[in-house]
Design a protein around this motif. Sequence first.
Motif, PDB file in Angstrom:
ATOM      1  N   HIS A  85     103.639  22.756  26.177  1.00 31.13           N
ATOM      2  CA  HIS A  85     103.294  24.114  26.612  1.00 31.13           C
ATOM      3  C   HIS A  85     102.275  24.714  25.642  1.00 31.13           C
ATOM      4  CE1 HIS A  85     103.482  28.275  27.623  1.00 31.13           C
ATOM      5  NE2 HIS A  85     104.090  28.603  26.511  1.00 31.13           N
ATOM      6  N   HIS A  87     101.239  27.805  24.223  1.00 31.91           N
ATOM      7  CA  HIS A  87     101.864  29.116  24.036  1.00 31.91           C
ATOM      8  C   HIS A  87     100.812  30.208  23.807  1.00 31.91           C
ATOM      9  CE1 HIS A  87     105.310  31.566  22.304  1.00 31.91           C
ATOM     10  NE2 HIS A  87     104.253  32.233  21.902  1.00 31.91           N
ATOM     11  N   PHE A 127      99.432  28.462  19.644  1.00 34.01           N
ATOM     12  CA  PHE A 127      99.966  27.162  19.252  1.00 34.01           C
ATOM     13  C   PHE A 127     100.481  26.464  20.492  1.00 34.01           C
ATOM     14  CE2 PHE A 127     102.989  30.557  18.434  1.00 34.01           C
ATOM     15  CZ  PHE A 127     104.163  30.129  19.036  1.00 34.01           C
ATOM     16  N   HIS A 129     103.602  23.578  21.962  1.00 31.23           N
ATOM     17  CA  HIS A 129     104.876  22.959  21.574  1.00 31.23           C
ATOM     18  C   HIS A 129     105.555  22.310  22.769  1.00 31.23           C
ATOM     19  CE1 HIS A 129     107.232  26.300  23.331  1.00 31.23           C
ATOM     20  NE2 HIS A 129     106.377  27.134  22.760  1.00 31.23           N
ATOM     21  N   HIS A 131     108.322  21.646  25.541  1.00 32.99           N
ATOM     22  CA  HIS A 131     109.085  22.632  26.326  1.00 32.99           C
ATOM     23  C   HIS A 131     110.009  21.889  27.275  1.00 32.99           C
ATOM     24  CE1 HIS A 131     109.915  26.576  27.997  1.00 32.99           C
ATOM     25  NE2 HIS A 131     108.934  27.131  27.302  1.00 32.99           N
ATOM     26  N   HIS A 473     109.627  35.799  25.167  1.00 32.96           N
ATOM     27  CA  HIS A 473     108.245  35.331  25.380  1.00 32.96           C
ATOM     28  C   HIS A 473     107.981  35.122  26.865  1.00 32.96           C
ATOM     29  CE1 HIS A 473     104.572  33.058  25.126  1.00 32.96           C
ATOM     30  NE2 HIS A 473     105.138  31.992  25.656  1.00 32.96           N
ATOM     31  N   HIS A 475     105.390  33.597  29.767  1.00 30.92           N
ATOM     32  CA  HIS A 475     104.286  32.679  30.062  1.00 30.92           C
ATOM     33  C   HIS A 475     103.327  33.331  31.068  1.00 30.92           C
ATOM     34  CE1 HIS A 475     106.391  28.729  28.757  1.00 30.92           C
ATOM     35  NE2 HIS A 475     107.055  29.747  28.230  1.00 30.92           N
ATOM     36  N   HIS A 533     111.615  34.073  28.546  1.00 26.02           N
ATOM     37  CA  HIS A 533     112.862  33.668  27.893  1.00 26.02           C
ATOM     38  C   HIS A 533     112.908  34.029  26.421  1.00 26.02           C
ATOM     39  CE1 HIS A 533     110.852  30.292  25.781  1.00 26.02           C
ATOM     40  NE2 HIS A 533     110.091  30.233  26.853  1.00 26.02           N
ATOM     41  N   HIS A 535     112.829  33.080  22.768  1.00 22.63           N
ATOM     42  CA  HIS A 535     112.126  31.941  22.160  1.00 22.63           C
ATOM     43  C   HIS A 535     112.971  31.199  21.135  1.00 22.63           C
ATOM     44  CE1 HIS A 535     108.498  29.729  20.759  1.00 22.63           C
ATOM     45  NE2 HIS A 535     108.129  29.942  22.004  1.00 22.63           N
TER      46      HIS A 535
HETATM   47 CU1  C2O Z   1     106.590  29.097  23.202  1.00 24.57          CU
HETATM   48 CU2  C2O Z   1     108.449  29.100  26.884  1.00 24.57          CU
HETATM   49  O1  C2O Z   1     107.616  29.071  24.977  1.00 24.57           O
END
Ligand code: C2O
Length: 578
Positions: A85, A87, A127, A129, A131, A473, A475, A533, A535
Motif C-alpha cells: 500500500h 500510504h 511511505f 508498507h 497491507h 487513516h 485511503h 481504519h 493504523h
Molecule cells: Cu498505512 Cu491502511 O494503511
Amino acid sequence: MRLPVLVFVCCTLWACVVRPHCAEAAKARHFKWEVSNMFWSPDCEEKVLIGINGQFPGPTIRARAGDTIHVELKNALHTEGVVIHWHGIRQIGTPWADGTAAISQCAINPEETFTYRFVVDKPGTYFYHGHYGMQRAAGLYGSLIVDVAKGEEEPFKYDGELNLLLSDWYHESIHTQMVALSSKPFRWIGEPQSLLINGRGQFNCSLAAAHTTGAKQCAAVNRQCAPVVLPVQPNKTYRLRVASTTSLASLNLAIGNHKLTVVEADGNYVDPFVVEDIDIYSGDSYSVLLTTDQDPSSNYWVSVGVRGRLPKTAPALAVLNYRPTRASKLPALAPPATPAWDDYAHSKAFTYRIRARAGTPPPPSTADRRIELLNTQNRMDGHIKWSINNVSMVLPATPYLGSLKLLGLKSTLAAARPAETFSRSYDVTRPPANPNTTVGDNVYVLRHNSTVDVVLQNANALAHNTSEVHPWHLHGHDFWVLGYGDGAYRGDAADAARLNLRDPPLRNTAVIFPYGWTVLRLVADNPGVWAFHCHIEPHLHMGMGVVFAEAVHRVGKVPKEAVSCGATATALMAGDHL
Ligand code: C2O
Ligand code: CU
C-alpha cells in the motif's frame, strides 16, 4: 526502436496538457522489486523479516509530483501472499493500485508478479508498507518522497534534507502475534522490544550509556543495527522528513538543544509553528525544519520515545553530527527526555496547533451526511475484538472492489449496511455495558461528490479506566480535521463551536485521544473502495476499521489480475466483464 520513445513523449506531453502547472514533462519511474523473507538484525538480534530486493527497510522511492510510478512487484515469499500500500497517495483514477489485500485487490501469490501503476500527484513525505495480515509489522515498508514538480518551489527554504522513517520492532514473528491476538483466551502481544530509526535500533543496550545510569553501552555492532548518523553543516537549515510505520507505538521526537518548525503534515503544508518536540502516531508523516545554530564542536542526540502507553521500550537514538566534528564523538548533553507517556495535555497542545497553511483549499461549509463511529473494545465467543458501532471488521475472501464493481448486486458483501450512529445514552467513560459484538464487512456507500462528516468517538475499553489513542487513516483521500473534543460528542452548539472551518489541516491520518472525539470532513470525489481504519496493526487485525465504497460504477476498467480471486475469479472465468 523509435516507438517506445514516441509513446513516452506522447504520454508526457499529454500529462502536461491535463496538468496546468506542468513546467517540465512528468516522468515514468520504473522499479522492479522482489519481496522475500530474510535474516536481519534490526536491533542487533537476528530475526527473519520481510525485505525488498535484499534490503530493509525497502528502497526509497523518490519522484516528482506528476510522475507515474511503476512497481513490478514479485512475491518471493515461500508460502504467503503479499500486497503493498502506498500510504498517503490518493490513487486518483487507479483504486486497484491501492495495495490493500481483500479491499482493492487479491493478495499476490508466491512466485507471481503484480505491477502497481499510479501517479504521485502531490509533493510530500509518504511511505509504503505491506497491507496483508500484519506484514507491515514484519518489516515490509519504506519511504516514498515526492518533490515538487520541476519549476515549482516549496513554500519554505532549506539547505539540505534528512529522512527519518520510524518504526517499532517485535522479536516474536507476526505469525505468533496473529495467533496470539486471535486465540482464546486472548493473548496480548505486549510492547515492542525496540524502536527503529531507518530500520536500525539497539536492543538491551544504550548508545547513550554514559548519560543513563545502569544502561550498558552498546558494543561495536554489525552494520544492520549501527547507530544512525545525520550529518549536518553548521548554520544551515535542514528539512527533516519524519514518518511512522509503527505497529503499536505512538512516538515523540526531540533533538537536544534544537527547536523544530513544523511545515508539512501528511503531504500537506501547515501553518509553520515552532516546538521542542513532535508527537508522531502510526501513519503520520511530518516535515520539520531544523537550524544548526548550536555549538558546532559538539554532536546532539535525536531521541525517539514512546507516548500514550506505559513505555517498556527504550528510546531510539540517532546522532546529529555537526561536521567536521567526528560522528563517533558522543554528544555532551543527555538525550532529550520524552514527555511523560500519559501527558495528554502535551499531545493535545501539539495536535491542536496544526493548522492549514494559507492557500490550502478550505472545506465545504456544510456536509451532506454525518457518519458517527463509536470505537469500542468487545468480546466475541471468547475472543477480544475492536468494533465500530458494535461491528468488528472481517475482510471477505473476495476483494470489495471486485465484488462491488464486477458482481454489483450479486456482491458477496452483506446487503445490510452498518449503522451510521450510536446511542446518545452510550456511556463512553465506562466499559461497554454489553461487551458482546458481531463481525461484518462494514461497508459505507458514499454518494459521488457528497460531503461527508465523520465523527470518531473514543470510549472506555474493556478494562476500567482505560482508553487508548487510535490514529485513524483513510485511503484514497485527504480529509479536513475539523476539531477535537473530550467526552461524548453531542453534535450540539458547544461541540459545533469546537469545529474549525476556517483553516483546518488537510491530512490522511487523525488521532482520537482517550475518551475523546475527532471530527473529519471529506468530499467523496474519488471513485473506489477505500479502507478507513486504526493504523495500529494489532487493532486493525482485531477488526478496527471500516470501508468507504465511493461511486464504484464510475471506477474505470479494473485490471483482471487485481481481482482474480474469490467470487470475482469465478465471474471472470464465466466471461463477465469488469
Ligand atoms: Cu498505512 Cu491502511 O494503511
Ligand atoms: Cu487503535
